[in-house]
Design a protein around this motif. Structure first.
Motif, PDB file in Angstrom:
ATOM      1  N   GLY A  56       0.784  -1.232   0.000  1.00 32.41           N
ATOM      2  CA  GLY A  56       0.000   0.000   0.000  1.00 32.41           C
ATOM      3  C   GLY A  56       0.811   1.275   0.000  1.00 32.41           C
ATOM      4  O   GLY A  56       0.259   2.354   0.223  1.00 32.41           O
ATOM      5  N   ASP A  57       2.099   1.179  -0.241  1.00 34.44           N
ATOM      6  CA  ASP A  57       2.975   2.356  -0.222  1.00 34.44           C
ATOM      7  C   ASP A  57       2.900   3.143  -1.513  1.00 34.44           C
ATOM      8  O   ASP A  57       2.626   2.595  -2.587  1.00 34.44           O
ATOM      9  N   GLY A  58       3.210   4.434  -1.415  1.00 35.70           N
ATOM     10  CA  GLY A  58       3.560   5.205  -2.591  1.00 35.70           C
ATOM     11  C   GLY A  58       5.021   4.941  -2.925  1.00 35.70           C
ATOM     12  O   GLY A  58       5.725   4.225  -2.204  1.00 35.70           O
ATOM     13  N   SER A  59       5.502   5.531  -4.003  1.00 35.13           N
ATOM     14  CA  SER A  59       6.848   5.211  -4.481  1.00 35.13           C
ATOM     15  C   SER A  59       7.932   5.580  -3.475  1.00 35.13           C
ATOM     16  O   SER A  59       8.847   4.789  -3.218  1.00 35.13           O
ATOM     17  N   SER A  60       7.848   6.771  -2.881  1.00 37.53           N
ATOM     18  CA  SER A  60       8.911   7.190  -1.959  1.00 37.53           C
ATOM     19  C   SER A  60       8.921   6.328  -0.708  1.00 37.53           C
ATOM     20  O   SER A  60       9.999   5.940  -0.225  1.00 37.53           O
ATOM     21  N   GLN A  61       7.738   5.992  -0.183  1.00 40.14           N
ATOM     22  CA  GLN A  61       7.694   5.122   0.987  1.00 40.14           C
ATOM     23  C   GLN A  61       8.200   3.724   0.655  1.00 40.14           C
ATOM     24  O   GLN A  61       8.894   3.094   1.452  1.00 40.14           O
ATOM     25  N   LYS A  62       7.875   3.238  -0.543  1.00 33.38           N
ATOM     26  CA  LYS A  62       8.299   1.893  -0.922  1.00 33.38           C
ATOM     27  C   LYS A  62       9.811   1.822  -1.087  1.00 33.38           C
ATOM     28  O   LYS A  62      10.437   0.808  -0.747  1.00 33.38           O
ATOM     29  N   VAL A  63      10.407   2.869  -1.612  1.00 35.42           N
ATOM     30  CA  VAL A  63      11.869   2.900  -1.734  1.00 35.42           C
ATOM     31  C   VAL A  63      12.509   2.696  -0.369  1.00 35.42           C
ATOM     32  O   VAL A  63      13.433   1.891  -0.205  1.00 35.42           O
ATOM     33  N   GLN A  64      12.014   3.424   0.622  1.00 34.27           N
ATOM     34  CA  GLN A  64      12.580   3.310   1.962  1.00 34.27           C
ATOM     35  C   GLN A  64      12.318   1.940   2.562  1.00 34.27           C
ATOM     36  O   GLN A  64      13.172   1.376   3.256  1.00 34.27           O
ATOM     37  N   ARG A  65      11.150   1.378   2.292  1.00 35.43           N
ATOM     38  CA  ARG A  65      10.823   0.070   2.853  1.00 35.43           C
ATOM     39  C   ARG A  65      11.701  -1.025   2.239  1.00 35.43           C
ATOM     40  O   ARG A  65      12.145  -1.949   2.926  1.00 35.43           O
ATOM     41  N   VAL A  66      11.946  -0.938   0.939  1.00 35.44           N
ATOM     42  CA  VAL A  66      12.801  -1.932   0.285  1.00 35.44           C
ATOM     43  C   VAL A  66      14.232  -1.823   0.813  1.00 35.44           C
ATOM     44  O   VAL A  66      14.875  -2.843   1.112  1.00 35.44           O
ATOM     45  N   LYS A  67      14.738  -0.613   0.947  1.00 37.96           N
ATOM     46  CA  LYS A  67      16.087  -0.440   1.471  1.00 37.96           C
ATOM     47  C   LYS A  67      16.194  -0.979   2.893  1.00 37.96           C
ATOM     48  O   LYS A  67      17.193  -1.608   3.259  1.00 37.96           O
ATOM     49  N   TRP A  68      15.174  -0.727   3.686  1.00 33.37           N
ATOM     50  CA  TRP A  68      15.161  -1.256   5.049  1.00 33.37           C
ATOM     51  C   TRP A  68      15.212  -2.778   5.034  1.00 33.37           C
ATOM     52  O   TRP A  68      15.961  -3.395   5.803  1.00 33.37           O
ATOM     53  N   GLY A  69      14.431  -3.397   4.155  1.00 29.42           N
ATOM     54  CA  GLY A  69      14.425  -4.850   4.075  1.00 29.42           C
ATOM     55  C   GLY A  69      15.767  -5.405   3.641  1.00 29.42           C
ATOM     56  O   GLY A  69      16.233  -6.426   4.172  1.00 29.42           O
TER      57      GLY A  69
END
Length: 411
Positions: free
Chosen positions: A321-334
């Motif tokens: 359910g993320d937008g692009s900027s939030q998803k970038v951060q979530r992927v990097k965190w993972g």
């Protein structure tokens, strides 16, 4: 010229004579290039024409400080350490002695006309060596565990048709054979119960392919590349309840009932109670499809497959359910979590996909997929493994697929 300087000059001439003598004994020819001849004289005679002792001391002190600052000022995107630094990573501290020794060696080599051999002068390659994407697993040893790989994958593998969903249902352009040839080894297959077959859906939108077609395409690939393996998430899609019916139809596919093919021999299905600690090695699963059961309970008492919610073997980031900027951060965190969990034996699965109005999957992929490459690029020298990276629209980032494949081999 002072007496000390003259004495230094005499010593320098003696050094030059020693260099010539050693070169003759070793059979190394002196250069005949007139542009290099001044170096033969300048290097050994340099001490005779140095600055006064006080100026020399000040100069060398400045050089020493500069070298130390230079070493400290090198930037590296975290995480910057791993438990076992690879042999390619040098932990040498730069100091004044190292700098002077390197400079003297370089000057002497140039003066003698010696050519460097072996690797280029750069300290480490700036890119990975490309491997063939259609058979990259075959180049790895049998004892490599699944948890020790970095694997390209696709989210909603078969979602090629939007079905009037204004761009929110389509997630890929390539069909399965193209994906597998490009290095993808994780497939996300969504099955809906329709009669006694599985149709492939993205939510309610039929993707014009059935489960048997998916399996046939995978098996054709494995026949041509018997040392590869395919990880397949099998999820119940747009089918409320019917858990028993879903398992029953899956058994039909496994055992060839009702006119369906006998696919069980192509699946890695460990016997009940025999699922190994951690994850299997490549040698155990070559030529097989590794199913991960998702959103349904399957088991006929004989087999015990991997399951999507098995936190002891699978670490999952699947927030959509993320937008692009939030998803970038979530992927990097993972990816950071995978980096710090190198020894826990789990398969890390990262979904780089998302959909959040007004950004459809394509718009988000255009931002997130390049950010994965940006994350990996400064970490090339680290021998870390990151697990599965499942993406949308992988056809637009062939370079990223190649990079993830090559990641498994290091520099």
């Amino acid at each position: 010229m002072t007496g000390k300087a003259f004495a230094a000059g005499v010593k320098a001439v003696l050094r030059a004579a020693v260099v010539v003598l050693i070169a003759a004994l070793l059979g190394v020819a002196m250069t005949r290039n007139p542009l290099r001849l001044p170096g033969v004289v300048a290097v050994p005679l340099g001490p005779a024409f140095r600055a006064r002792p006080r100026e020399r001391s000040r100069t060398m002190n400045r050089a020493g400080v500069s070298a130390r600052w230079g070493g400290r000022g090198e930037t590296f995107t975290p995480p910057i350490t791993i438990r076992a630094p690879p042999p390619e990573v040098s932990c040498m501290t730069i100091n004044r002695r190292t700098l002077l020794r390197s400079a003297a060696l370089a000057a002497t080599t140039g003066a003698l006309g010696l050519a460097a051999s072996g690797a280029p002068a750069s300290a480490a390659p700036d890119r990975l060596v490309h491997r063939p994407t259609n058979k990259w697993m075959s180049l790895l040893g049998d004892n490599v565990k699944l948890s020790q790989l970095t694997i390209p994958g696709t989210h909603e593998t078969c979602a090629l048709y939007d079905g009037g969903a204004f761009g929110y249902a389509q997630c890929q352009e390539w069909r399965i054979p193209q994906q597998l040839q490009a290095g993808v080894r994780f497939l996300d297959i969504r099955c809906r119960v329709m009669g006694d077959v599985f149709t492939i859906h993205h939510d309610k939108i039929y993707q014009k392919i059935n489960f048997g077609d998916v399996l046939n395409q995978c098996i054709d690939f494995l026949k041509s590349n018997p040392r590869e393996t395919i990880i397949m998430r099998i999820r119940k899609e747009y089918t409320e309840g019917q858990d028993y019916r879903f398992s029953e139809i899956f058994n039909y596919y496994m055992d060839g009932m009702d006119g369906k093919g006998n696919y069980r021999p192509w699946f890695w299905l460990p016997r009940a109670g025999s699922l190994p600690e951690g994850l299997p090695t490549l040698g155990q699963v070559r030529g097989k499809i590794i199913p991960i059961m998702s959103d349904f309970t399957w088991g006929d008492g004989r087999y015990d497959p991997l399951r999507w919610g098995d936190g002891s073997r699978i670490w999952l980031q699947d927030y959509f359910g993320d937008g692009s900027s939030q998803k970038v951060q979530r992927v990097k965190w993972g990816l950071d979590q995978a980096f710090y969990g190198q020894d826990d034996g789990k398969l890390y699965i990262h979904f780089a996909s998302a959909s959040s109005f007004p950004e459809d999957p394509y718009k988000i992929a255009k931002v997130v997929n390049p950010s994965i490459q940006d994350y990996l690029t400064p970490r090339i020298s680290q021998r870390a493994h990151y697990g599965v990276i499942a993406m949308d629209f992988v056809d637009e980032r062939k370079d990223l697929l190649q990079m993830i494949v090559d990641w498994n081999f290091g520099l």
